[in-house]
Scaffold this active site. Structure first.
Site, PDB file in Angstrom:
ATOM      1  N   SER A   1       0.179 -13.075  13.334  1.00 57.01           N
ATOM      2  CA  SER A   1       0.937 -13.124  12.076  1.00 57.01           C
ATOM      3  C   SER A   1       1.787 -11.868  11.931  1.00 57.01           C
ATOM      4  O   SER A   1       1.325 -10.767  12.178  1.00 57.01           O
ATOM      5  CB  SER A   1      -0.014 -13.184  10.881  1.00 57.01           C
TER       6      SER A   1
ATOM      7  N   HIS B   1       3.318 -20.647  12.095  1.00 59.68           N
ATOM      8  CA  HIS B   1       3.064 -20.431  13.521  1.00 59.68           C
ATOM      9  C   HIS B   1       3.903 -21.427  14.316  1.00 59.68           C
ATOM     10  O   HIS B   1       3.642 -22.624  14.281  1.00 59.68           O
ATOM     11  CB  HIS B   1       1.584 -20.678  13.869  1.00 59.68           C
TER      12      HIS B   1
ATOM     13  N   HIS C   1      -5.699 -22.245  17.257  1.00 60.37           N
ATOM     14  CA  HIS C   1      -6.944 -21.752  16.647  1.00 60.37           C
ATOM     15  C   HIS C   1      -8.064 -22.787  16.749  1.00 60.37           C
ATOM     16  O   HIS C   1      -7.826 -23.986  16.647  1.00 60.37           O
ATOM     17  CB  HIS C   1      -6.726 -21.416  15.164  1.00 60.37           C
TER      18      HIS C   1
ATOM     19  N   TYR D   1     -10.227 -23.370  14.505  1.00 61.99           N
ATOM     20  CA  TYR D   1     -10.408 -24.083  13.226  1.00 61.99           C
ATOM     21  C   TYR D   1      -9.452 -25.262  13.066  1.00 61.99           C
ATOM     22  O   TYR D   1      -9.604 -26.075  12.157  1.00 61.99           O
ATOM     23  CB  TYR D   1     -10.276 -23.130  12.027  1.00 61.99           C
ATOM     24  N   GLU D   2      -8.475 -25.361  13.951  1.00 68.00           N
ATOM     25  CA  GLU D   2      -7.571 -26.518  13.881  1.00 68.00           C
ATOM     26  C   GLU D   2      -8.249 -27.777  14.411  1.00 68.00           C
ATOM     27  O   GLU D   2      -7.729 -28.874  14.258  1.00 68.00           O
ATOM     28  CB  GLU D   2      -6.290 -26.232  14.676  1.00 68.00           C
TER      29      GLU D   2
ATOM     30  N   ALA E   1      -3.711 -10.661  12.938  1.00 73.16           N
ATOM     31  CA  ALA E   1      -3.912 -10.127  11.591  1.00 73.16           C
ATOM     32  C   ALA E   1      -5.420 -10.147  11.367  1.00 73.16           C
ATOM     33  O   ALA E   1      -6.096 -11.071  11.814  1.00 73.16           O
ATOM     34  CB  ALA E   1      -3.217 -11.020  10.576  1.00 73.16           C
TER      35      ALA E   1
ATOM     36  N   MET F   1      -9.907 -14.691  12.937  1.00 72.79           N
ATOM     37  CA  MET F   1     -10.255 -16.058  13.347  1.00 72.79           C
ATOM     38  C   MET F   1      -9.697 -16.411  14.721  1.00 72.79           C
ATOM     39  O   MET F   1      -9.433 -17.583  15.007  1.00 72.79           O
ATOM     40  CB  MET F   1      -9.728 -17.051  12.307  1.00 72.79           C
ATOM     41  N   SER F   2      -9.474 -15.409  15.551  1.00 71.37           N
ATOM     42  CA  SER F   2      -8.882 -15.690  16.866  1.00 71.37           C
ATOM     43  C   SER F   2      -9.303 -14.613  17.848  1.00 71.37           C
ATOM     44  O   SER F   2     -10.330 -13.955  17.671  1.00 71.37           O
ATOM     45  CB  SER F   2      -7.351 -15.695  16.733  1.00 71.37           C
TER      46      SER F   2
ATOM     47  N   ASN G   1      -5.454  -6.906   5.035  1.00 71.36           N
ATOM     48  CA  ASN G   1      -6.164  -6.917   3.741  1.00 71.36           C
ATOM     49  C   ASN G   1      -7.537  -6.314   3.958  1.00 71.36           C
ATOM     50  O   ASN G   1      -8.015  -6.279   5.090  1.00 71.36           O
ATOM     51  CB  ASN G   1      -6.327  -8.370   3.259  1.00 71.36           C
TER      52      ASN G   1
ATOM     53  N   HIS H   1      -3.787 -16.229   1.947  1.00 72.86           N
ATOM     54  CA  HIS H   1      -2.925 -16.259   3.129  1.00 72.86           C
ATOM     55  C   HIS H   1      -1.597 -15.574   2.817  1.00 72.86           C
ATOM     56  O   HIS H   1      -1.011 -14.897   3.667  1.00 72.86           O
ATOM     57  CB  HIS H   1      -2.711 -17.708   3.578  1.00 72.86           C
TER      58      HIS H   1
HETATM   59  N1  HPA Z   1     -10.702 -12.619   7.440  1.00 67.17           N
HETATM   60  C1  HPA Z   1     -10.451 -13.415   8.504  1.00 67.17           C
HETATM   61  N2  HPA Z   1      -9.262 -13.517   9.071  1.00 67.17           N
HETATM   62  C2  HPA Z   1      -8.269 -12.768   8.578  1.00 67.17           C
HETATM   63  C3  HPA Z   1      -8.458 -11.905   7.484  1.00 67.17           C
HETATM   64  C4  HPA Z   1      -9.756 -11.835   6.889  1.00 67.17           C
HETATM   65  O1  HPA Z   1     -10.005 -11.097   5.912  1.00 67.17           O
HETATM   66  N3  HPA Z   1      -7.269 -11.299   7.240  1.00 67.17           N
HETATM   67  C5  HPA Z   1      -6.405 -11.777   8.176  1.00 67.17           C
HETATM   68  N4  HPA Z   1      -7.006 -12.662   8.983  1.00 67.17           N
END
Ligand code: HPA
Length: 277
Positions: free
Chosen positions: A31, A62, A84, A86-87, A114, A212-213, A236, A248
């Site tokens: 990202s 994406h 991903h 989760y897809e 990210a 998540m990757s 974050n 997001h």
């Molecule tokens: N958790 C999981 N995946 C993420 C986060 C998070 O806080 N921020 C960006 N991708």
């Protein structure tokens, strides 16, 4: 020949019919870095949908394509839009693009993503060099019959994020006066963000950032003997660290804000890594 390897070879042949470029490094654009490839000297573009049997990314923001070209004078393939878990794809599909880039010639894998900051010293906008990962919550992409053509059944993970590459990236950041954190990335499956309790667990386990990757991609690449490095953009603070809910939109906003610096660091690092490998 096992099914996974056969599918990979089919994708490879489909790719090679369209593109004869041989990359030295493979770059996975997380990202915020999505448009990085627009700034490189492009030689060829290949949409995932034009590769027979290739999984397609469905996440908003994406795009799904390989961009071949040069970063400085280094031949690279950029993965614009990753797949991903989760897809809903099986792990073997999630890591298929990584394996494909290795077959195309890439010896170095540069991962970006990210991530949420777990380490309390971190702040949104920080960049973190990945020293190691925890991937026990996501299934291993190596589960199933092993393809000896790809790598060994039981592969060593003690130096997954190549110490030498990390040294080169750290030195590059120092020269550019870019502050670079270093830490452990932990992969959750998502797509939901973590709970505060899960983040406390991650912290106890030694994680500095969550996402998540990435870790599954590093496993597949390590299996094939690639030289791996990775940088997370802390977009974050992870759940429960502040009162703010996670979104997001916030992740995207910080990723976009950090992108110019991140891109510069990636460009200089790739040049330095290629000279050093
Ligand atoms: N958790 C999981 N995946 C993420 C986060 C998070 O806080 N921020 C960006 N991708």
């Amino acid at each position: 020949m096992n099914e996974t390897y056969e599918k990979l070879l089919n994708c490879y042949e489909s790719c090679r019919k369209k593109v004869d470029f041989v990359p030295k490094a493979a770059l996975v654009l997380g990202s915020g870095l999505g448009d990085y490839a627009e700034g490189i000297r492009q030689e060829a573009v290949l949409d995932y949908q034009d590769i027979a049997g290739f999984p397609r990314s469905t996440v908003e923001g994406h795009q799904g394509r390989f961009i071949f070209g040069y970063v400085k004078d280094v031949p690279v393939v950029c993965m614009q839009g990753r797949v991903h878990y989760y897809e809903g794809y099986p792990m073997s599909d999630v890591v298929l693009p990584i394996r494909l880039m290795k077959l195309m010639g890439a010896e170095i894998l540069f991962l970006t993503n990210a991530a949420g900051g777990v380490n309390m010293d971190f702040a949104p906008g920080d960049l973190m060099l990945i020293r190691d990962h925890i991937s026990v919550l996501a299934p291993s992409p190596l589960i199933g019959p092993n393809s000896n053509s790809l790598g060994p059944r039981f592969c060593d993970m003690s130096d997954t994020y190549d110490a030498r590459l990390r040294r080169i990236i750290r030195r590059t950041a120092e020269k550019m006066d870019i502050s670079l954190r270093e830490g452990v990335y932990m992969q959750f499956t998502g797509p939901q963000y973590e709970t505060p309790a899960e983040i406390r667990m991650a912290r106890v386990l030694g994680a500095d950032a969550v996402g998540m990757s990435t870790a599954c991609e590093a496993v597949a690449a390590n299996h094939m003997g690639m030289h791996i490095c990775g940088i997370s953009c802390i977009t974050n603070m992870a759940a429960g660290v502040t009162d703010q809910p996670l979104s997001h939109a916030e992740v995207q906003k910080t990723a976009d804000r950090t992108a110019p610096l991140f891109k510069k660091l990636v460009t200089e690092s790739i040049a330095a890594l290629a000279a050093g490998v």
